[in-house]
Design an enzyme around this catalytic site. Structure first.
Site, PDB file in Angstrom:
ATOM      1  N   ALA A  73      43.593  37.059  43.815  1.00 20.86           N
ATOM      2  CA  ALA A  73      44.206  36.694  42.534  1.00 20.86           C
ATOM      3  C   ALA A  73      43.128  36.362  41.496  1.00 20.86           C
ATOM      4  O   ALA A  73      42.070  35.825  41.831  1.00 20.86           O
ATOM      5  CB  ALA A  73      45.121  35.497  42.724  1.00 20.86           C
ATOM      6  N   MET A 137      42.026  33.297  45.731  1.00 19.12           N
ATOM      7  CA  MET A 137      41.443  33.759  44.471  1.00 19.12           C
ATOM      8  C   MET A 137      40.317  34.780  44.722  1.00 19.12           C
ATOM      9  O   MET A 137      39.478  34.591  45.609  1.00 19.12           O
ATOM     10  CB  MET A 137      40.888  32.565  43.674  1.00 19.12           C
ATOM     11  CG  MET A 137      41.928  31.506  43.309  1.00 19.12           C
ATOM     12  SD  MET A 137      43.322  32.132  42.330  1.00 19.12           S
ATOM     13  CE  MET A 137      42.545  32.402  40.741  1.00 19.12           C
ATOM     14  N   CYS A 138      40.305  35.804  43.900  1.00 15.64           N
ATOM     15  CA  CYS A 138      39.311  36.878  44.002  1.00 15.64           C
ATOM     16  C   CYS A 138      37.884  36.342  43.966  1.00 15.64           C
ATOM     17  O   CYS A 138      37.021  36.782  44.722  1.00 15.64           O
ATOM     18  CB  CYS A 138      39.528  37.865  42.850  1.00 15.64           C
ATOM     19  SG  CYS A 138      38.186  39.028  42.548  1.00 15.64           S
ATOM     20  N   PHE A 139      37.636  35.371  43.076  1.00 19.63           N
ATOM     21  CA  PHE A 139      36.266  34.902  42.881  1.00 19.63           C
ATOM     22  C   PHE A 139      35.796  33.960  43.981  1.00 19.63           C
ATOM     23  O   PHE A 139      34.644  33.546  44.003  1.00 19.63           O
ATOM     24  CB  PHE A 139      36.109  34.256  41.487  1.00 19.63           C
ATOM     25  CG  PHE A 139      36.028  35.291  40.407  1.00 19.63           C
ATOM     26  CD1 PHE A 139      34.810  35.777  39.971  1.00 19.63           C
ATOM     27  CD2 PHE A 139      37.186  35.825  39.860  1.00 19.63           C
ATOM     28  CE1 PHE A 139      34.732  36.766  38.997  1.00 19.63           C
ATOM     29  CE2 PHE A 139      37.127  36.811  38.886  1.00 19.63           C
ATOM     30  CZ  PHE A 139      35.893  37.288  38.450  1.00 19.63           C
TER      31      PHE A 139
END
Lengths: 243, 131
Positions: A73, A137-139
């Site tokens: 995300a 989360m993607c990061f």
């Protein structure tokens, strides 16, 4: 690597942003197209296969959409989002998947260097300080082709491949958000910066490194219509909560 | 040389015909392309329900690696008769053995016309042009 349309849309609604990217992927006749955009309202986008309940931020984010690209995300706030869409035989995307990421990310790194950011491709067997479990989360997750600086991930990216076409999504963080926390941002190095300035630098680096020639364009009426039709599902709870 | 006991699509799916049944999977090239060579890079796979009727070339599922989502297309038409549920939570099987244990679905063929499909040699010619 030939002529590309460059379409810029600041502060567009999430349904338009996602609908237009899908329209460009679906149109087998569409010219290679680079988009540079931002979101209004602030939006949390889930990866295509992510479980809705597995992303903690869904309860606090305003708008939530599901992308057709994979990965984690992303909270689209204070960032430059870009997309590249072309045939999979196009020199930007040809060859192994990892090579296309390396090509694109090398150009992004050059663009970020103009703001003093020393971004490098993460490489194998490296654990970043921005890694976190269970946020979705993607990061907070990384892979070997990701762009990092200061031992944190600063550019998120994902691809969708369909019918001989490729949609490459990218997110360059200019600042962070409470959902994303301590990640790498351009703002940490360069201070407050407008996404249009970063888009200009990225376009310049794409032109220099990937020999992409840009013509400034707007979506055709047919693309706008297609984007509108496709875009409606991105806010549909049935699609957003499909997993 | 890829197995010559089956037919291929340029989108990297294969079909092996056994009597009235078609067994379908993806090639080693697709696995490598999606995963950059790392076994653990394939993360999700959506496969159809048994009983779904597929047309020639229709998308029957989707597969995600850490860096891309791609469609899965059937080379021939037919009704899904079996799904390899073992791979859904263990995609490393597809990475390790895409030709046998990593098959994805079986279909009851509604036609066996392989005229528009690629032989192993023709598929390899396409791969050679891409590299």
């Amino acid at each position: 690597m030939g002529l590309w349309r460059s379409i810029t849309t600041w502060g567009a609604p999430p349904s338009f942003n996602m609908g237009l990217d899908e329209a460009l992927l679906e149109d087998l006749e569409a010219e290679p197209t680079a988009r540079f955009y931002s979101w209004k309202p602030d939006t949390l986008s889930l990866g295509y296969f992510q479980k809705y309940e597995g992303v903690a931020g869904t309860s606090s984010a305003g708008a939530v959409v599901r992308r057709i690209t994979g990965g984690g995300a992303i909270h689209h706030v204070n960032e430059l989002t870009y997309s590249l869409t072309a045939d999979d035989s196009h020199p930007v995307f040809a060859g192994k998947l990892g090579e296309s990421y390396q090509r694109i990310h090398a150009a992004i790194a050059q663009a970020l260097a103009t703001f003093g950011v020393e971004a490098t491709i993460r490489g194998r067997d490296t654990v970043l300080d921005s890694e976190r479990d269970d946020t979705g989360m993607c990061f907070h997750k990384s892979s070997c082709e990701d762009l990092v600086w200061g031992a944190r991930k600063g550019v998120g990216s994902a691809q969708r491949r369909k019918n001989g076409r490729v949609l490459h999504h990218g997110s360059i963080k200019l600042g962070t958000t409470p959902l994303e926390g301590e990640i790498a941002t351009v703002g940490q190095i360069a201070g407050k910066i407008d996404p249009s300035k970063v888009a200009e630098a990225v376009r310049h680096a794409f032109a220099e490194q990937l020999e992409m020639q840009f013509e400034i364009a707007v979506p055709t009426p047919a693309e706008r219509h297609h984007a509108h039709v496709l875009g409606s599902r991105y806010l549909d709870p049935e699609f957003v909560r499909r997993r | 040389m890829r197995p010559d006991d089956r037919h291929y699509l340029s989108s990297h799916e294969w079909i092996k015909i056994s009597g009235e049944t078609g067994i379908i999977g993806i090639t080693d090239f697709a696995v490598e392309e999606l995963s950059s060579g790392n076994e653990g890079d394939l993360v999700y796979c959506d496969l159809p329900e048994v009983g779904r009727v597929l047309e020639n070339g229709e998308t029957f599922g989707e597969i995600e690696s850490v860096k891309a989502v791609a469609d899965l297309n059937t080379p021939l038409a037919g009704e899904v008769s079996e799904v390899n549920t073992a791979i859904e939570d263990h995609l490393e099987i597809v990475a390790e053995d895409p030709w046998e244990r990593g098959w994805m679905i079986k279909i009851k063929l509604s036609n066996k016309d392989t005229g528009k499909l690629l032989s192993a040699a023709a598929y390899e010619e396409i791969l050679a042009k891409q590299s």
